[in-house]
Structures are given as C-alpha cells and as structure tokens.
Design an enzyme around this catalytic site. Structure first.
Site, PDB file in Angstrom:
ATOM      1  N   ASP A 148       0.900  -1.443  -0.094  1.00  0.00           N
ATOM      2  CA  ASP A 148      -0.104   0.426   0.023  1.00  0.00           C
ATOM      3  C   ASP A 148       0.754   0.734  -0.435  1.00  0.00           C
ATOM      4  O   ASP A 148       0.599   2.522   1.052  1.00  0.00           O
ATOM      5  CB  ASP A 148      -0.552   0.170   1.625  1.00  0.00           C
ATOM      6  CG  ASP A 148      -0.436  -0.268   2.858  1.00  0.00           C
ATOM      7  OD1 ASP A 148       1.166  -0.324   3.043  1.00  0.00           O
ATOM      8  OD2 ASP A 148      -0.734  -0.033   3.625  1.00  0.00           O
TER       9      ASP A 148
ATOM     10  N   HIS B 188       9.482  -0.875   9.032  1.00  0.00           N
ATOM     11  CA  HIS B 188       8.752  -1.600   9.170  1.00  0.00           C
ATOM     12  C   HIS B 188       9.500  -2.652   7.648  1.00  0.00           C
ATOM     13  O   HIS B 188       9.155  -3.873   8.116  1.00  0.00           O
ATOM     14  CB  HIS B 188       7.229  -0.876   9.449  1.00  0.00           C
ATOM     15  CG  HIS B 188       6.989  -0.382  10.416  1.00  0.00           C
ATOM     16  ND1 HIS B 188       6.923  -0.335  11.179  1.00  0.00           N
ATOM     17  CD2 HIS B 188       6.608   1.192  10.353  1.00  0.00           C
ATOM     18  CE1 HIS B 188       6.451   0.439  12.447  1.00  0.00           C
ATOM     19  NE2 HIS B 188       6.618   1.339  11.112  1.00  0.00           N
TER      20      HIS B 188
END
Ligand code: BDR
Ligand code: CA
Length: 304
Positions: A8, A237
């Site tokens: 995303d 992340h």
C-alpha cells in the site's frame, strides 16, 4: 528468491520496494496493491510509477479497495502524506496494471512457481486472504508468507493493542494464519527496535542521489509524523519484512499460537493464545537490526 510484494505504497513501502528491486538476491515477480496508507487507486498508481522510476518491468496487479468483509478504511494520509509519498507530488505512470486481480495474479504465480514463491505482504493482508479463498492450493503452493504486521510482546501503534496493518483487516489475517501456509510475522517487536534517523536517509542520498535522494525527500514527512507522536526516527517496518524473507538468520523467532482479535477494545491485536488453540506461526521477536540495516544500505552502495 522469487518474490511478490503486496503493498500500500506508502513511504516505508517505497523503501522496501526500491530495496527489493535493487537487491541481487531477489527476483521481483510483481507487486500487488491494497488499500491502507492510501486508497487503492493511489496505491496502484504509486506501485506502477515506482517500478518505472526504478527501471523495473515487474507486473503490477490491483487488489482490494476494502477489507475482506467489505468495510472501507480511511487512508493514513497523516502518516504517509496525501498521495502516499510525503509531500512528493503525485506522478502519473506510463503503464497500467494487469487485467488480472491481485488475488488471481498471486494464485497463478504460486502455481507457476510452486514451492518457490515467497509472498511479502506489507499492508493489510486482504489480497492474500482473497487468494486463499480463490485457490485452495495457494497456501501450500507458496514457499512462505512473510508479512509486516502485528505486535506480539510490545504495544500497538494505531491503538495501544494493535499495529496498523493487522488493525485494518484482522479477519483476513486469521484466514492466512489458519490456511496451512508457512507464515512468518515481522511486527513492531522488531521493526521499532531501532527507528531510522534523518542521517540514515542522508547517507543513502549521498551515495545514491536518485533512489536514496527520493527516499530522503519522502521520508521527511514520515519522520515529522513520528516526531509528532514523540518518537525520534521512523519505523523500519516494510524493509525489515523484505529482508526477513532473504535473511531469516538475522531474526530470532518463536513458534507462537496467534489469534487476531476481531472485536472489542483489543480489535486488531495479534494475541498469543495461552491455550494453544490457534495454529503456530513464526513470530520475529528480536533482530540484529544493525546487520539488517547494513544489508539494506549495501544495495544502495552505502558501506556499513
Ligand atoms: C505498517 O503500517 C503502514 O503505515 C506502514 O507502511 C507499515 O506497513 C506499520 O505499522
Ligand atoms: Ca505498508
């Protein structure tokens, strides 16, 4: 390693995708897109443009616009900027996404590369759950699924209990965990061990003006967001999840029975079940982040 990243994009997604495209040990077969940091149209546009910017002709397949149960989620514009890349203006890609959906593409690739394909979801895990529902053999056709999400022994980031990706589709993650696939969780337990400081991006930009310079520019907004919540440096992340695919030896894992909470105050929490009633997955609980970052830096030409 044959890899598909489900993404995303997103600032740290861009960090992960550029790394994967440059890494000599990764054959990037494609990107599948999902709602999350931005909406699905923006995610697909950003994925297509990023690959063109890098000079990679890997495929892009458009995926879910909403959760598995049909819920629409507000994008995280406050974290990643209105177009996904901080204040970097929206760019128009030359190419279009495949006709196939993300789930169809994932199932076909897993069949064609049976036992070899690694899937790395770094957004809400909805497309992977769709693929599991579409093809009962998908879960065992893939070699492994290494996802960024969750928080096993540390607090969440979007709520005190939940990490953002798992919060945005807990139901989908339960389907993935229960699918019989070989699953590894790369959550906040490791991705927040050593947040990335401004100097990290300065070094990338100095050695790699095009790619490092782009990451330096888009990370400013991301770093400011973290600063606004009292954290010095941004999360590493999504790149950590990609590196966990190729360098699992840098991560300490525990086999833990994980259940994702689908209601109530702990919604989205990746809870360790005391009574073992959930399937066990590999959960990263510690990592040699200095080494992980050194590996990241090396593909840009930055010496450790
Ligand atoms: C995750 O949420 C998204 O904002 C990031 O891209 C990352 O995948 C971190 O919680
Ligand atoms: Ca992401």
């Amino acid at each position: 390693m044959k890899l598909i990243i489900d993404t995303d994009p997103g600032v740290d997604d861009a960090m992960a995708i550029i790394y994967a495209a440059l890494a000599p040990d990764i054959e990037l077969l494609g990107l599948t897109t999902v709602f999350g940091n931005v909406n699905i149209e923006q995610a697909t546009r950003n994925a297509l443009w990023l690959l063109e910017f890098i000079g990679q002709d890997a495929a892009v397949a458009k995926g879910a616009a909403m959760t598995l149960e049909g819920k629409t989620i507000a994008p995280s514009y406050n974290v990643h900027g209105d177009e996904g890349f901080g204040e970097y203006p929206a760019q128009k890609p030359k190419h279009s996404a495949l006709e196939e959906t993300a789930a169809e593409f994932l199932c076909r690739m897993a069949r064609e590369h049976k036992g070899e394909l690694v899937v790395c979801p770094i957004g809400p895990i909805t497309n992977i759950a769709h693929a599991i529902q579409l093809d009962p053999e998908f879960a065992t056709n893939v070699k492994k699924i290494v996802f960024m999400g969750g928080a096993a022994k540390v607090p969440g980031n979007i709520t005190p209990h939940a990490e953002a990706n798992t919060y945005h589709d807990p139901h989908a993650l339960n389907i993935v965990i229960n699918s019989g696939a070989n699953v590894t969780m790369v959550g906040l337990d490791v991705t927040m061990l050593e947040p990335c400081q401004e100097e990290f991006f300065d070094n990338l930009a100095e050695v790699s003006p095009k790619f490092g310079g782009f990451l330096q520019e888009i990370s400013r907004f991301y770093l400011k967001f973290y600063e606004s919540i009292g954290v010095q440096g941004c999360g590493f992340h999504d790149p950590a999840a990609v590196i966990a695919c190729t360098h699992p030896e840098l991560f300490s894992t525990e086999q833990l029975p994980i259940n994702v909470i689908e209601e109530g105050e702990e919604f989205g929490q990746t809870q360790i079940c005391l009574e073992d009633e959930a399937p066990k997955i590999s959960v990263c609980i510690d990592a040699d982040m200095a080494q992980v970052k050194a590996i990241y830096n090396r593909v840009f030409g930055v010496d450790a």
